[in-house]
Design an enzyme around this catalytic site. Structure first.
Site, PDB file in Angstrom:
ATOM      1  N   GLY A 156       0.820  -1.212   0.000  1.00  0.00           N
ATOM      2  CA  GLY A 156       0.000   0.000   0.000  1.00  0.00           C
ATOM      3  C   GLY A 156       0.853   1.261   0.000  1.00  0.00           C
ATOM      4  N   ASP A 184       0.981  -0.446  12.981  1.00  0.00           N
ATOM      5  CA  ASP A 184       1.289  -1.780  12.456  1.00  0.00           C
ATOM      6  C   ASP A 184       1.583  -2.802  13.557  1.00  0.00           C
ATOM      7  OD1 ASP A 184       0.959  -0.902   9.851  1.00  0.00           O
ATOM      8  OD2 ASP A 184       3.067  -0.356   9.614  1.00  0.00           O
TER       9      ASP A 184
HETATM   10  C1  S3P Z   1       3.194   3.763   6.243  1.00  0.00           C
HETATM   11  C2  S3P Z   1       2.096   4.282   6.861  1.00  0.00           C
HETATM   12  C3  S3P Z   1       1.085   3.448   7.552  1.00  0.00           C
HETATM   13  C4  S3P Z   1       1.584   2.040   7.838  1.00  0.00           C
HETATM   14  C5  S3P Z   1       2.312   1.450   6.664  1.00  0.00           C
HETATM   15  C6  S3P Z   1       3.498   2.326   6.276  1.00  0.00           C
HETATM   16  C7  S3P Z   1       4.116   4.686   5.568  1.00  0.00           C
HETATM   17  O1  S3P Z   1      -0.057   3.366   6.729  1.00  0.00           O
HETATM   18  O2  S3P Z   1       0.526   1.204   8.189  1.00  0.00           O
HETATM   19  O3  S3P Z   1       2.780   0.160   6.972  1.00  0.00           O
HETATM   20  O4  S3P Z   1       5.254   4.276   5.233  1.00  0.00           O
HETATM   21  O5  S3P Z   1       3.759   5.852   5.356  1.00  0.00           O
HETATM   22  P1  S3P Z   1      -1.205   4.518   6.778  1.00  0.00           P
HETATM   23  O6  S3P Z   1      -0.558   5.781   6.435  1.00  0.00           O
HETATM   24  O7  S3P Z   1      -2.219   4.122   5.745  1.00  0.00           O
HETATM   25  O8  S3P Z   1      -1.754   4.449   8.172  1.00  0.00           O
END
Ligand code: S3P
Length: 448
Positions: A101, A326
């Protein structure tokens, strides 16, 4: 990896307490950013300690497809010859972001500011996750998106030829959404502004400054106001990636739960916006010391010393969620071992992670004889006082952290714990089982 055969694994109580020193792989958030920012900097960025997990390798491949030269020069050592802000080129094929993601959302921000067309997809987990949270604000820059129903991948994007600066109040606490807006703002003239009501990890802000951009952060009654001056000349700079605190969480909790253990996890990133788990474990009664604290590459790092301790249930406030977002699956495992009840509040965001992590965590516990309930957006875990029954098989739903949390539980449970598929551990923590077995003094984690 998407189509690989499932890899079942199981963990059982080790013959002796966990003991020794170990280092965990590089921080995932910082690794993605180092590759992306290096690609839009002028000059050659040398990265050390890069996480060579599947997620980050997807980002490396995508940056190559967008015209940057990305080469591995040694273990964890990578070189990125950047193209400068606005210099990315149209990829000749679909960008496949796998399970990540962060890679998908940050890259959409970067592409939005370039006058190029791209198609993006991911694995079955990523194709279920919401992208509207980035395509909505990024549309204000002039970028256009065509998505599947519900704003999901695969999607097509045409970046803006003359991008406008975005001014956005984040509706969810998400460093990914914040970062996507800031990255789009690199190519826009004027000031991009993002307001977050709750502070989220600030690696983007820190690294943009490190590469020479002007980023300001102001705490106001409305929240944290972050501004970026557009069209900076980013200059290549060395990046030293610390160990990932989200990976360190697994050996740390394992040491707290296996009687007699003492483990030192070396060189862990301790950015204060990432250390909510350590604060929570201390409130539960954990003895956690940080040694050798220092600044490395602009981020605080240190060695975490974790020793076995009888834990107590606590209430975890919702405001802490962004700093440990996380870590809830493995915190739930610690809560399962604790005496009394743990209530983790405000976990709505867990529903849109690599899996529905709220449901998957509750199921992980239930499958191993631990009572847990989801009440609204809260997870309530009824601790066993150190007597986790175990004996279950956990469905990991393509989620690396569910797999690792379940295996940590197996190390501390009365009967072994199995996971249906551990393959996705490769996305963030290559070598997880071997490292854990190294401090366990034998194969406590092995084939199911
Ligand atoms: C991350 C932000 C978090 C986290 C992901 C890494 C990042 O997600 O859960 O593993 O590197 O910016 P969200 O921003 O959707 O909460």
């Amino acid at each position: 990896m998407t189509h690989a055969a499932p890899r079942p694994l199981r963990a059982e109580a080790p013959r002796s307490p966990l003991s020794g020193r170990l280092g965990v792989p590089g921080d995932k958030s910082i690794s993605h950013r180092a590759l992306m920012f290096g690609a839009v900097a002028v000059g050659t960025t040398e990265i050390t300690g890069l996480l060579e997990g599947e997620d980050v390798l997807r980002t490396a491949a995508a940056m190559r497809a967008l015209g940057a030269e990305v080469t591995q020069t040694g273990p964890g050592a990578w070189r990125v010859a950047g193209r400068g802000v606005g210099g990315l080129v149209e990829p000749a094929d679909v960008l496949d972001m796998g399970n990540s993601g962060t890679a998908a959302r940050l890259l959409l921000g970067l592409i939005s500011g370039h006058p190029i067309f791209a198609v993006m997809t991911g694995d079955a987990s990523l194709r279920r996750r919401p992208m509207k949270r980035v395509t909505d604000p990024l549309s204000a820059s002039g970028a256009q998106f065509w998505t599947r129903e519900g704003g999901r991948l695969p999607l097509a994007v045409r970046g803006a030829a003359d991008p406008l600066p975005i001014d956005y109040v984040l509706p969810v606490a998400s460093a990914q959404v914040k970062s996507a807006c800031l990255l789009a703002g690199l190519c826009a003239p004027g000031t991009t502004q993002v307001i977050e009501r709750e502070a989220t990890r600030d690696h983007t802000e820190n690294m943009l400054r490190h590469f020479g951009a002007t980023v300001t952060v102001q705490d106001t009654p409305q929240g944290r106001v972050i501004t970026l001056e557009g069209q900076p000349e980013l200059t290549a700079a060395p990046v030293l990636v610390p160990g990932d605190p989200s990976s360190a969480a697994f050996p740390v909790v394992a040491a707290l739960l296996v009687p007699g253990s003492r483990v030192v996890v070396e060189n862990v990133g301790l950015n204060p916006l990432r250390t909510g788990l350590l604060a929570t474990l201390r409130e539960m009664g954990a003895v956690l010391r940080v040694e050798n604290e220092r600044l490395a590459g602009g981020e605080p790092v240190g060695d975490i010393v974790a020793e076995y301790a009888g834990l107590q249930g606590v209430e975890v406030p919702p405001g802490r969620a962004p700093s440990m977002i996380d870590e809830y699956p493995v915190l739930a495992v610690a809560a399962a071992a604790a005496r009394g009840t743990t209530r983790m509040r405000g976990l709505a965001e867990l529903r849109v992670k690599e899996s529905d992590r709220l449901a998957a965590t509750a199921a992980l516990l239930a499958a191993n004889g631990v009572r847990a309930e989801i009440e609204g957006d809260d997870l309530v875990v009824y601790g066993t006082g150190g007597a986790i029954p175990g004996g279950g098989t956990v469905e990991t739903h393509m989620d690396h952290r569910i797999a690792m949390a379940a295996l940590v539980m197996g190390l501390a449970a009365q009967r072994p714990v199995a996971v249906d598929d551990a393959a996705f551990i490769e996305t963030s923590f290559p070598g997880f089982a071997a490292l854990m077995n190294g401090v366990a003094g034998g194969a406590a984690i092995g084939p199911a």
